[in-house]
Every structure is written in C-alpha cells, then in structure tokens.
Design a protein around this motif. Structure first.
Motif, short mmCIF file in Angstrom:
data_model
loop_
_atom_site.label_atom_id
_atom_site.label_comp_id
_atom_site.label_asym_id
_atom_site.label_seq_id
_atom_site.Cartn_x
_atom_site.Cartn_y
_atom_site.Cartn_z
N TYR A 117 -4.44 -4.84 -0.46
CA TYR A 117 -4.41 -3.40 -0.71
C TYR A 117 -4.14 -2.53 0.53
O TYR A 117 -3.33 -1.64 0.49
N TYR A 139 -1.89 0.14 -1.23
CA TYR A 139 -2.57 0.79 -2.36
C TYR A 139 -1.82 2.03 -2.83
O TYR A 139 -1.87 2.38 -4.00
N TYR A 159 0.58 0.97 -5.43
CA TYR A 159 -0.08 0.71 -6.71
C TYR A 159 -0.32 2.01 -7.47
O TYR A 159 -0.12 2.08 -8.68
#
Length: 114
Positions: free
Chosen positions: A63, A69, A72
C-alpha cells in the motif's frame, strides 16, 4: 505526513494488517497451552513484533510504497455505487470477524487453561 489524520489512518491500517497475525498467535497459544502463555507473558515485545513488524512490511510493500494506496482509491472511485457498497460492507464484515475471532480465541484459551 501532510495531515495529522494520516498518522492515525496509518496506525489503524497497521493494526488491521496485524489482526491475522494475532489470530495465528492465539491459535498457537491454544495448541501449546500454558507453555505458550509463559513465552507471551515474558516476551511481550516479541509478540508485538510478531504482529506489527510483518504487517508493517506487508503494508509498506502493498500500500504505502510509492503511494500505491492513492491508486487504489482512484480505482475505487471509478467503481459503480453497488460495487462500492459491496466492498465497504465486505471489508467491514471481515474486520469485525477478525476482531471477534481474536477475542473468541482469547476467551477459549481462558476457558481451557484459566
């Protein structure tokens, strides 16, 4: 970090990643009984390290490295409303199940050996 809340989010994510490791530690303690509890009681830093260090490494690789992240979140924002709801509910349920499973295993250990 740019914002103080990022530190809190990081800490919560780290604990979330640590829950499966603590689940394994709880199972290990049930299997080996008081001997395992003696190790945990004497080496609390070891137990913290066994949960937090691997979760830190996995979190960093998956992440936080290169701010993955953010990718994402960008992908999540493009999903349909139904998919977002399913992912949110599924993630919340998984988190609740991990927490409940950890507490149930701790209770079971106390029931067996307490």
């Amino acid at each position: 970090w740019d914002h103080p809340a990022q530190g809190l989010v990081f800490a919560l994510a780290l604990l979330l990643f640590a829950l499966p490791f603590y689940l394994v530690i709880n199972v290990w303690m049930i299997c080996y009984g008081p001997q395992a509890y003696d190790i945990v009681g004497r080496h609390l830093l070891l137990v913290v390290g066994l949960g937090i260090v691997p979760s830190w490494i996995i979190g960093h690789l998956v992440y936080w490295k290169k701010d993955r992240y953010l990718n994402y979140f960008a992908v999540f924002e493009k999903e349909s409303k139904k998919t977002k709801i399913v992912w949110t509910i599924g993630t919340a349920l998984a988190l609740c199940l991990l927490i409940v499973a950890n507490f149930m295993l701790m209770w079971y250990y106390a029931f067996l050996y307490g």
